[in-house]
Design an enzyme around this catalytic site. Structure first.
Site, PDB file in Angstrom:
ATOM      1  CD  GLU A  33      -2.879   1.140   2.436  1.00 21.63           C
ATOM      2  OE1 GLU A  33      -3.731   0.731   2.797  1.00 21.63           O
ATOM      3  OE2 GLU A  33      -3.089   1.952   3.006  1.00 21.63           O
ATOM      4  CB  THR A  64      -4.129   6.099   0.589  1.00 21.32           C
ATOM      5  OG1 THR A  64      -3.463   7.086   0.478  1.00 21.32           O
ATOM      6  CG2 THR A  64      -4.061   4.704   1.262  1.00 21.32           C
ATOM      7  CG  ASN A 205     -20.040  -4.480  10.399  1.00 20.92           C
ATOM      8  OD1 ASN A 205     -21.702  -4.397  10.030  1.00 20.92           O
ATOM      9  ND2 ASN A 205     -20.096  -4.035  11.421  1.00 20.92           N
TER      10      ASN A 205
END
Length: 343
Positions: A33, A64, A205
């Site tokens: 990332e 991001t 979730n």
């Protein structure tokens, strides 16, 4: 813990699973990332970092994406650089915070038009200074599961149904399957989401995001292998079947470790915090951080993790050092070693 039943699925869909036939461990899928650069000088440095990371042949590199337009143009620039200058699959972050359905729809189309087919769908953090318990920044796109559905819907709208012939049946046709985004990833929280009422809600979730169409989960930071392994067991018991990648960051300074604890709310490991604090030498601090991350990565891989997702902080040195400590070689290194042995 036994091998993750979803591991084979991700290993077949993610590239880079070379194995050294002699002294190298099987190479798990690796991903990284990055965040968009804030200055021109940082952009140049990030280009060099991307080039170095690309040499490892990662399955993907995610970038991001700032809410409210704060870094969206720079994010797209980084993603396009990967498309144009590397063979790495870029993954675009998208957040609910700061985006409406209409804005997210436009962004997904823009990414797909640019050739980006992998996404990380996130609810997102509240804007700086907002109450962390409030729905600050949330408009009519209220959850990551809704964002996952939107990504698939946009792709379906861009690719209308077509017809294909049926072999052996002249004149007969059937609806041809439409292409889907390659990866639609979501976040998982081994130590619990700050807004969650309990660990069972975190699993519920994640299951909702899988039902919505997610095919990969990436964990937020955790510091102990048992946190990840126990979460995966709870998720599997709760019906989650998608691969769950462990997210790991080698932290090589006490200041960054303290900052991560502040940002994530996850307590820093005392052994690492003390070791970094009492060590005055920067090179020794680097080694301490790399060693801790490598040990953590080794433990989750031994427990069945289907790969590694490494948070880079836009630097390649520490994450590549972690791979070296693990004995994970790049495809180029493996080829060189094989050629050397054959001479």
């Amino acid at each position: 813990m036994t091998d993750d039943p979803a591991a084979s699925a991700i290993r077949s869909s993610m590239t880079g699973s070379d194995v050294d036939g002699t002294d190298c461990r099987p190479r798990p899928p690796i991903s990284f990332e990055l965040f968009p650069p804030r200055t021109d000088a940082a952009a140049l440095a990030l280009g060099r970092t991307i080039d170095r990371l690309a040499e490892v042949c990662p399955a993907f590199i995610s970038v991001t994406f700032g809410a409210g337009g704060s870094s969206r143009d720079r994010s797209l620039t980084v993603l396009r650089y990967m498309l144009e200058h590397t063979d790495v699959q870029p993954m675009a972050h998208l957040t609910c915070v700061g985006s409406s359905h209409a804005e997210a729809n436009r962004l997904v189309r823009e990414f797909l038009d640019a050739g980006i087919t992998s996404f990380l769908a996130l609810r997102g953090d509240p804007p700086s200074g907002a109450d962390a318990d409030a729905d600050a920044g949330i408009r009519d796109l209220g959850s990551a599961a809704e964002l996952v559905q939107l990504i698939h819907r946009v792709q379906e709208e861009r690719e209308p149904f077509g017809q294909s012939g049926i072999p052996g049946m002249p004149g007969a046709t059937r609806i041809r399957e439409r292409p889907r985004p390659e990866r639609v990833a979501v976040a998982a929280f081994p130590t619990g989401h700050p807004r969650s009422r309990g660990l069972s809600q975190d699993v519920d979730n994640l299951l909702a995001k899988e039902i919505a169409g997610a095919n990969l989960a990436i964990t937020q930071l955790f510091w102990h292998a048992d946190d990840y392994l126990a979460f995966v067991e709870r998720a599997r018991a709760g019906g989650v079947t998608i691969p769950i990648l462990p997210g790991i960051m080698p932290v090589t300074t006490p200041a960054r470790l303290a900052r991560l604890e502040e940002l994530t709310g996850v307590p820093a490991p005392s052994e690492l915090a003390i070791s970094l604090e009492i060590e005055p030498d920067a090179d020794a601090q680097f080694d301490l951080g790399v060693e801790y991350a490598a040990r953590l990565a080794d433990e989750v891989l031994a427990g069945g993790a289907p790969g590694l997702h490494l948070y880079t902080f836009n630097r390649h040195e520490a994450v590549l050092a972690v791979l070296d400590r693990l004995g994970i070689r790049t495809p180029a290194q493996l080829t060189t070693e094989r050629n050397t042995r054959q001479r």
